[in-house]
Structures are given as structure tokens and as C-alpha cells.
Scaffold this motif. Sequence first.
Motif, PDB file in Angstrom:
ATOM      1  N   LEU A  93       0.848  -1.200   0.000  1.00 31.12           N
ATOM      2  CA  LEU A  93       0.000   0.000   0.000  1.00 31.12           C
ATOM      3  C   LEU A  93       0.877   1.241   0.000  1.00 31.12           C
ATOM      4  N   ASN A  94       0.338   2.342  -0.544  1.00 25.46           N
ATOM      5  CA  ASN A  94       1.021   3.633  -0.398  1.00 25.46           C
ATOM      6  C   ASN A  94       0.505   4.316   0.877  1.00 25.46           C
ATOM      7  N   GLU A  95       1.017   5.510   1.167  1.00 24.55           N
ATOM      8  CA  GLU A  95       0.649   6.189   2.426  1.00 24.55           C
ATOM      9  C   GLU A  95      -0.842   6.523   2.494  1.00 24.55           C
ATOM     10  N   ALA A  96      -1.492   6.609   1.312  1.00 20.01           N
ATOM     11  CA  ALA A  96      -2.942   6.884   1.288  1.00 20.01           C
ATOM     12  C   ALA A  96      -3.764   5.595   1.309  1.00 20.01           C
ATOM     13  N   ALA A  97      -3.091   4.465   1.534  1.00 19.40           N
ATOM     14  CA  ALA A  97      -3.713   3.130   1.571  1.00 19.40           C
ATOM     15  C   ALA A  97      -4.154   2.644   0.197  1.00 19.40           C
ATOM     16  N   GLY A  98      -3.673   3.290  -0.876  1.00 21.59           N
ATOM     17  CA  GLY A  98      -3.941   2.797  -2.233  1.00 21.59           C
ATOM     18  C   GLY A  98      -3.079   1.576  -2.523  1.00 21.59           C
ATOM     19  N   VAL A  99      -3.594   0.692  -3.367  1.00 22.86           N
ATOM     20  CA  VAL A  99      -2.924  -0.577  -3.643  1.00 22.86           C
ATOM     21  C   VAL A  99      -1.870  -0.396  -4.743  1.00 22.86           C
ATOM     22  N   ILE A 100      -0.587  -0.407  -4.339  1.00 22.04           N
ATOM     23  CA  ILE A 100       0.516  -0.351  -5.313  1.00 22.04           C
ATOM     24  C   ILE A 100       0.574  -1.669  -6.082  1.00 22.04           C
ATOM     25  N   ASP A 101       0.329  -2.772  -5.377  1.00 24.91           N
ATOM     26  CA  ASP A 101       0.262  -4.086  -6.018  1.00 24.91           C
ATOM     27  C   ASP A 101      -0.406  -5.054  -5.055  1.00 24.91           C
ATOM     28  N   ASP A 102      -1.032  -6.090  -5.619  1.00 24.07           N
ATOM     29  CA  ASP A 102      -1.492  -7.187  -4.776  1.00 24.07           C
ATOM     30  C   ASP A 102      -0.561  -8.361  -5.019  1.00 24.07           C
ATOM     31  N   LEU A 240      -7.849  -2.925  -9.260  1.00 24.29           N
ATOM     32  CA  LEU A 240      -7.070  -2.380  -8.145  1.00 24.29           C
ATOM     33  C   LEU A 240      -6.027  -1.439  -8.730  1.00 24.29           C
ATOM     34  N   THR A 241      -5.881  -0.275  -8.126  1.00 27.76           N
ATOM     35  CA  THR A 241      -4.902   0.716  -8.573  1.00 27.76           C
ATOM     36  C   THR A 241      -4.393   1.455  -7.338  1.00 27.76           C
ATOM     37  N   PRO A 242      -3.356   2.278  -7.499  1.00 24.63           N
ATOM     38  CA  PRO A 242      -2.885   3.067  -6.354  1.00 24.63           C
ATOM     39  C   PRO A 242      -3.912   4.080  -5.846  1.00 24.63           C
ATOM     40  N   GLU A 243      -5.030   4.260  -6.573  1.00 28.39           N
ATOM     41  CA  GLU A 243      -6.098   5.164  -6.111  1.00 28.39           C
ATOM     42  C   GLU A 243      -7.187   4.413  -5.352  1.00 28.39           C
ATOM     43  N   ILE A 244      -7.110   3.085  -5.313  1.00 24.39           N
ATOM     44  CA  ILE A 244      -8.163   2.267  -4.682  1.00 24.39           C
ATOM     45  C   ILE A 244      -7.594   1.588  -3.435  1.00 24.39           C
ATOM     46  N   ASP A 245      -8.323   1.656  -2.327  1.00 22.01           N
ATOM     47  CA  ASP A 245      -7.881   1.051  -1.067  1.00 22.01           C
ATOM     48  C   ASP A 245      -8.553  -0.320  -0.886  1.00 22.01           C
ATOM     49  N   PRO A 246      -8.013  -1.175  -0.008  1.00 20.42           N
ATOM     50  CA  PRO A 246      -8.586  -2.515   0.177  1.00 20.42           C
ATOM     51  C   PRO A 246     -10.031  -2.513   0.675  1.00 20.42           C
ATOM     52  N   ALA A 247     -10.445  -1.485   1.428  1.00 19.07           N
ATOM     53  CA  ALA A 247     -11.833  -1.448   1.919  1.00 19.07           C
ATOM     54  C   ALA A 247     -12.797  -1.241   0.742  1.00 19.07           C
ATOM     55  N   SER A 248     -12.480  -0.303  -0.146  1.00 22.80           N
ATOM     56  CA  SER A 248     -13.314  -0.082  -1.332  1.00 22.80           C
ATOM     57  C   SER A 248     -13.301  -1.308  -2.234  1.00 22.80           C
TER      58      SER A 248
END
Length: 366
Positions: A93-102, A240-248
Motif C-alpha cells: 500500500l502507499n501512504e494513502a492506503a492505495g494498492v501499489i500491487d497485490d 485495483l490501482t494506487p487510487e483504490i484502497d482494500p476497503a473499497s
Amino acid sequence: MTGEDTKHLPLEDLHSAAGARFGAFAGWSMPLTYPAGVMKEHLHTREHAGLFDISHMKLFEVGGPGAAALLNRACPLDAGAMEIAQSKYTFFLNEAAGVIDDLIVTRLDDGRFMVVANAGNAAEDERHLRALAADFDAKVEPLDRVFLAIQGPDAWAALSRAGIETGSLLFMHGVEPRQNWFMSRSGYTGEDGFEIGLPEADARDLVGKLLQDERVQWIGLAARDSLRLEAGLCLHGQDLTPEIDPASGGLMWAIPKELRASGHFIGADALRSILERGPSQKRVGLKPDGRQPVRAGAALVDADGNAAGHVTSGGFGPSTGHPVAMGYVDNALAKPGIRLFADVRGTRIPMDVTSLPFTPHRYRKG
């Protein structure tokens, strides 16, 4: 990316000989389909065993006394609590909780872990992990391996006939059955399946043995996509992208409850605040009316024409017999049965929000 920069699979000659049609994916020249075609390849995997060349994905070995601590920082994971041979689905995750990779992380022994990263993110993942490793007593080693997946109800039997026993390997576990080999049991198709990372000479030998079995056929990237979409599984870069978090993304099941509360992984604070206020959008299944598939990127509106979300993956489901899609919709609309409309070149196509997956998973869990 120019043609000169395109990466080629080590077994490309075997795919050419099998009549593969190639196309670009994540910087690689990949077999998209074989002469049987996407529909037959998809159904063959569901009914027998499909062989996939996934050498575009990257294997990293993370080792050393600080390996578990490094992974706990890099991922919302309790690496130290994993049993030997256990695999976990997790994220960078990045600092905003976006998914850098799964990713899938497997504990090989006390101080060694295998990390499987996606093709398009392999170089970035390696940089990310190496930068973090500077603060830990741990080493990150990218491995040079051919990576194969065999998926479907006959996968275990075909491997057994080829001299590879799988009986003791359960779902979401991974082992090193031979020197420089890594074998896991997961399944990006929703079927029981195995992934094997191994040296090229061994891979050529194994492929030759497997393809002598009439139950096994090469399967291209097009059917891999329709199989994973029916199984409700995400493709990084789309769902999933760096703009999307695991909760969403509907993936909080992958993060243990105690880590949500007190973990020190990158993005932990941002994820906690998202969970406190609730995500504004959610990933859902979408079933279009009629026979026309709705592709990634289509905007979604509600009955009054208000913006409601967007489609991230879409196509035809050969096993379901109808078009299938996934996307993100406003939280209030993320309920099965709600009707939305996709804008496809000016035509409004009705789509019903539906639960995932579209086809039941058939993993071997015990």
C-alpha cells in the motif's frame, strides 16, 4: 513502450510452435489465444486442465533475520505468525492506503519468504521493497525462473502423471519440492490449481510431459482474463490501482483484525480513517442485460442519470453464458439487485448489481 523494449517469455518458441497469437501486456509479448480460441480454452480449463505461462510475473525471495519485520512494514501482514509453507494474499500500500500491487507471500522457512508480484509492477515492487529493506536486516533477491500455472479439476492428476506429487500441498500453501523450484496451490481462475517457478531447462522438460496428457492444453491471456473475471478476482491496473484502497475493493478479509487496529504497515493510518468513515465506493459484480459485453471504462449512472460509478473489468463469461463485469459504485448502490445503466457509445445498457463470484470457486481447502 516501443517494440524494442518489449520483453519476451523464455518459452516463446514453444508458444509460437503451438500456434499462439501474441499481443502486448504489461510490457511483455504474451500469448493471447491459441488455435482453439478463447471460448474453448476457457471451458477446457473449467472442465480439465489449462496450462498458462505466467513468466511475466516476478518471484522475489526475501530472506534474513529481519525478513518478517520488513514484510510487516511493507504489507498489512503478520509475517511472523505465518506457518511454514503458508501463503497469504496481501498488498503493498502507499501512504494513502492505495494498492501499489497485490501479492502472494509464502513462508518458506523461519527467515525466508517468497513474494509473487504482478508483471506490470515488478520493477516498481523491487525498488519499493529494496528501499524499505535498507532499514531491516533482510535481503531482497529477484529470481530468474520460468513461472507456469496449471489450473482446473484435472491439474493435480496431470502433474501426478508428469511425476510431480501434489497431495500434501493444500490451498494457499507453497513449498520448494526440488532445488530452485517453488510450487504453490492457489488459483487465479477459481479452479483448483498450481503455480510452479522453476529453471528454464526443467520447465521445458515439464511442459513436454504435461502436454503429452490430453487433459492439458495451453491457455492464453484472453481466457485467463475471462476465467478470473467469472471468479470475481481482481486484475491490478484495472480493478485495483494506487487510487483504490482494500476497503473499497472488498478485500479487508485479507487484513487481520488486530492489524487493522494496531498494525504499523505503510498506509495503516489512512486505512484506519477510511474504515472509520466508511469507503465512499465499493467493488461489485455487474450483470448486463442481453448479450452485449460492457467493457472496462464504461461510466455507470442510476435511473435518474446521476453518476453512480464505473466498470473496471468486463467481457463475456463462457461458463455463465452471459456477459459479466465488475466495477466500483457509490456505497449506497452496492447492493445486489440495484439496477444501473452503463453508457456504451451513447447507448444505455441496463446492468444489475450482483454478488461475486459469478462462478463458484472450486479450491481444494482440506
